[in-house]
Design a protein around this motif. Structure first.
Motif, mmCIF file in Angstrom:
data_model
loop_
_atom_site.group_PDB
_atom_site.id
_atom_site.type_symbol
_atom_site.label_atom_id
_atom_site.label_comp_id
_atom_site.label_asym_id
_atom_site.label_seq_id
_atom_site.Cartn_x
_atom_site.Cartn_y
_atom_site.Cartn_z
ATOM 1 N N HIS A 1 0.871 -1.259 -0.204
ATOM 2 C CA HIS A 1 0.020 -0.039 -0.237
ATOM 3 C C HIS A 1 0.659 1.284 -0.087
ATOM 4 N N LEU B 1 -5.586 -3.519 1.554
ATOM 5 C CA LEU B 1 -5.293 -3.392 0.331
ATOM 6 C C LEU B 1 -5.258 -4.814 -0.284
ATOM 7 N N TRP C 1 -7.476 -0.333 -3.580
ATOM 8 C CA TRP C 1 -7.424 0.257 -2.147
ATOM 9 C C TRP C 1 -8.450 0.701 -1.817
#
Length: 200
Positions: free
Chosen positions: A50, A57, A66
């Protein structure tokens, strides 16, 4: 391969619950990672791709997804047999997508501002007030068990989650709806999963 990057007792807990509801636990690997916590504990995990070091994520064959609303929609459409999503062409598709977007654009900011004790008229005009959020939810579930009627959907899973975390607001309609959502197999599984991985 699909991987969910998850940290126990965080916003990604609702995605673990979703995986159970979707019967997708065998298809999605859960990678437990650390994150920086509001109390100063934890830290960024180098295994987590992420960009902000946050969760949830989803890595789907190298494509990153995300934000909870996007991940929930992606997974519900990827595993449609569960019936948690609303397909294109269904008359309830518009309300379903609106609830998902409303959570990200209104509910999360409003409840976060409340938790921080921040108030300003411009914030209320932009995001609405907590009273308006609660009123809309109460109206939606006043005469039906879930947001879209008799059917539990991924919208219920997302929208009830802050009340499962911060506590119910004390309105009978919403409290009963939150209780129904928390009594689902997904919520029970996620709570057990997090309890088993809490030391991470």
């Amino acid at each position: 391969m699909i991987t969910l990057f998850h940290s126990p007792r965080s916003r990604s807990t609702r995605i673990v619950a979703l995986l159970k509801e979707l019967d997708a636990l065998d298809a999605v690997r859960i990678e437990v990672v650390t994150i920086p916590r509001m109390d100063g504990s934890g830290g960024r995990d180098p295994r987590n791709p992420h960009p902000d070091g946050k969760v949830p994520l989803l890595d789907h064959d190298g494509v990153l997804v995300w934000e909870s609303s996007a991940i929930i929609q992606h997974l519900a459409e990827l595993f449609p047999a569960s019936g948690l999503g609303i397909p294109v062409g269904d008359p309830q598709r518009g309300p379903y997508l609106s609830w998902l977007a409303w959570y990200a654009g209104v509910v999360e900011p409003v409840l976060t501002l409340k938790a921080l004790g921040l108030e300003h008229p411009a914030l209320g005009r932009t995001f609405r007030t907590e009273a308006e959020v609660v009123a809309r939810l109460a109206n939606a579930v006043s005469d039906r068990p879930f947001l879209l009627g008799d059917r539990f959907t991924a919208a219920d899973l997302l929208l009830h989650s802050p009340y499962a975390w911060f506590g119910k607001p004390g309105l009978p309609e919403i409290d009963a709806w939150v209780d129904r959502c928390m009594d689902r197999p997904g919520a029970r599984f996620a709570a057990d999963f997090d309890a088993r991985h809490a030391a991470i």
